[in-house]
Motif scaffolding. Structure first.
Motif, PDB file in Angstrom:
ATOM      1  N   ILE A  48       2.808  -8.336  -2.949  1.00  0.00           N
ATOM      2  CA  ILE A  48       3.717  -7.432  -3.642  1.00  0.00           C
ATOM      3  C   ILE A  48       5.074  -7.522  -2.950  1.00  0.00           C
ATOM      4  N   ARG A  49       6.076  -7.907  -3.678  1.00  0.00           N
ATOM      5  CA  ARG A  49       7.424  -7.968  -3.134  1.00  0.00           C
ATOM      6  C   ARG A  49       8.112  -6.625  -3.370  1.00  0.00           C
ATOM      7  N   SER A  50       8.667  -6.072  -2.306  1.00  0.00           N
ATOM      8  CA  SER A  50       9.310  -4.774  -2.406  1.00  0.00           C
ATOM      9  C   SER A  50      10.667  -4.821  -1.727  1.00  0.00           C
ATOM     10  N   ALA A  51      11.682  -4.370  -2.438  1.00  0.00           N
ATOM     11  CA  ALA A  51      13.036  -4.387  -1.887  1.00  0.00           C
ATOM     12  C   ALA A  51      13.501  -2.995  -1.473  1.00  0.00           C
ATOM     13  N   GLY A  52      12.706  -1.974  -1.766  1.00  0.00           N
ATOM     14  CA  GLY A  52      13.145  -0.610  -1.462  1.00  0.00           C
ATOM     15  C   GLY A  52      12.026   0.270  -0.969  1.00  0.00           C
ATOM     16  N   ASP A  53      11.544   1.144  -1.852  1.00  0.00           N
ATOM     17  CA  ASP A  53      10.503   2.110  -1.498  1.00  0.00           C
ATOM     18  C   ASP A  53       9.144   1.407  -1.509  1.00  0.00           C
ATOM     19  N   HIS A  54       8.621   1.094  -0.328  1.00  0.00           N
ATOM     20  CA  HIS A  54       7.372   0.330  -0.246  1.00  0.00           C
ATOM     21  C   HIS A  54       6.178   1.129  -0.775  1.00  0.00           C
ATOM     22  N   GLN A  56       6.182   3.460  -3.075  1.00  0.00           N
ATOM     23  CA  GLN A  56       6.247   3.462  -4.544  1.00  0.00           C
ATOM     24  C   GLN A  56       5.805   2.122  -5.106  1.00  0.00           C
ATOM     25  N   SER A  57       6.163   1.041  -4.421  1.00  0.00           N
ATOM     26  CA  SER A  57       5.836  -0.297  -4.911  1.00  0.00           C
ATOM     27  C   SER A  57       4.332  -0.525  -4.952  1.00  0.00           C
ATOM     28  N   ILE A  58       3.633  -0.149  -3.888  1.00  0.00           N
ATOM     29  CA  ILE A  58       2.193  -0.443  -3.857  1.00  0.00           C
ATOM     30  C   ILE A  58       1.398   0.554  -4.683  1.00  0.00           C
ATOM     31  N   THR A  59       1.804   1.820  -4.713  1.00  0.00           N
ATOM     32  CA  THR A  59       1.059   2.794  -5.508  1.00  0.00           C
ATOM     33  C   THR A  59       1.192   2.520  -7.002  1.00  0.00           C
ATOM     34  N   SER A  60       2.339   2.022  -7.432  1.00  0.00           N
ATOM     35  CA  SER A  60       2.520   1.729  -8.857  1.00  0.00           C
ATOM     36  C   SER A  60       1.668   0.545  -9.296  1.00  0.00           C
ATOM     37  N   VAL A 239      -8.010  -3.392  -4.548  1.00  0.00           N
ATOM     38  CA  VAL A 239      -7.605  -2.985  -3.206  1.00  0.00           C
ATOM     39  C   VAL A 239      -6.127  -3.297  -3.007  1.00  0.00           C
ATOM     40  N   GLY A 240      -5.386  -2.299  -2.590  1.00  0.00           N
ATOM     41  CA  GLY A 240      -4.017  -2.504  -2.165  1.00  0.00           C
ATOM     42  C   GLY A 240      -3.961  -2.394  -0.656  1.00  0.00           C
ATOM     43  N   LYS A 267      -4.156  -6.889  -3.741  1.00  0.00           N
ATOM     44  CA  LYS A 267      -2.696  -6.891  -3.698  1.00  0.00           C
ATOM     45  C   LYS A 267      -2.270  -6.427  -2.313  1.00  0.00           C
ATOM     46  N   VAL A 268      -1.304  -7.163  -1.732  1.00  0.00           N
ATOM     47  CA  VAL A 268      -0.931  -6.929  -0.339  1.00  0.00           C
ATOM     48  C   VAL A 268       0.577  -6.736  -0.230  1.00  0.00           C
TER      49      VAL A 268
END
Length: 293
Positions: A48-54, A56-60, A239-240, A267-268
């Motif tokens: 999972i690529r995240s540029a801001g709120d990590h 929020q990125s993984i929970t979504s 699994v996240g 997803k990691v």
């Protein structure tokens, strides 16, 4: 064995390759000659690529539109976010609770020194209830427990093994009263059965605490996220894995990635030292532990 369970025939080759990759992580065979710590690179299709709120990125990704499924026990049956420490667990669970519109209910515990401590006047003043309430220890709920209808929770004590109420059993909140909570079991062979959880006196088993105290609270913790160690024995379809900080004990990364039943369910989200998302993380394997096995 978990990966092969119910695996479609057209995915056997991919599943076998993924299972072998997991075993290599467990044996420390990925990267250089790993005998302590080494770097593991994850495939791009699980990152999972995240540029801001990590968070929020993984929970979504793991819990998309979860508020539309609060009445569906199967939605939470096979999902979880795994993290190395309780700090990340609390952060994710508080974030998810904050997204829910329902007000919910907050339960405060009562705490006291165990009778075996034989406290004198000094100890009684030093370990006052306010001090004991501030302790956060593995295996017992926090002093302040906030719950809402539909929230997934984990049982922290063995209550009735015949009814599936064991340490680690996951449930979903149905109704809340002052002294009892009605919940639906969402893991194991007793799935979808209704049960009732009372307040209990709980004593932490953490040996680092130099005294024994008891906390009277519901033996539950919110489990949108859980620690990797607490996930042992779980088998999940989605699994996240959130690594804001690297794993820190032998075999911890292996435990995390081996909870999932297929590669597409993993997803990691990994953060580097600067807090930016990456596809590499530390693996801790001490090979002398694996000798003669």
């Amino acid at each position: 064995m978990e990966l092969q369970h119910g695996c479609p025939s057209n995915e056997i080759a991919e599943t076998k390759a993924f299972a072998e990759w997991i075993l290599k992580i467990g044996e420390g065979k990925i990267g250089d000659s790993n005998d302590g710590e080494d770097i593991v690179e994850f495939p791009d299709d699980v990152i999972i690529r995240s540029a801001g709120d990590h968070i929020q990125s993984i929970t979504s990704v793991v819990y998309p539109a979860f508020e539309d499924h609060l009445n569906d026990p199967t939605y939470f049956q096979d999902k979880a976010i795994l993290v190395p420490t309780n700090v990340e667990v609390d952060a994710i669970n508080e974030y998810m609770l904050g997204l829910m519109k329902e007000e919910g209910k907050t339960y405060l515990s009562s705490a006291s020194l165990c009778e075996t401590e034989s406290p004198d006047d000094f100890k009684e003043s030093f370990y006052a209830p306010d001090v004991l309430n501030g302790f956060k220890a593995s295996g017992i709920p926090n002093h302040k427990l906030t719950l809402k209808v539909g929230v997934p929770v984990m049982l922290l004590r063995n209550i009735d093994q015949r009814k599936g109420l064991c340490n680690g059993t996951r449930l979903q909140i149905v109704r809340m009263a002052q002294h009892v909570i009605e919940a639906r079991i969402i893991s194991g062979k007793h799935f979808n059965e209704i049960t009732y959880i009372p307040r209990m006196k709980l004593v932490p088993s953490d040996k680092r605490i130099p005294f024994r105290f008891q906390r009277r609270q519901f033996p539950l913790s919110v489990c949108f996220a859980m620690t990797i160690n607490k996930s042992q024995g779980q088998s999940l379809s989605n699994v996240g894995l959130y690594l804001r900080r690297p794993v820190f004990t032998h075999g911890q990364l292996y435990v995390a990635v081996s909870r999932v039943t297929s590669k597409r369910g993993l997803k990691v989200l990994i953060c580097d030292e600067g807090g930016h998302s990456t596809n590499k993380t530390k693996n801790v394997v001490y090979k002398e532990v694996l000798q003669n096995l």
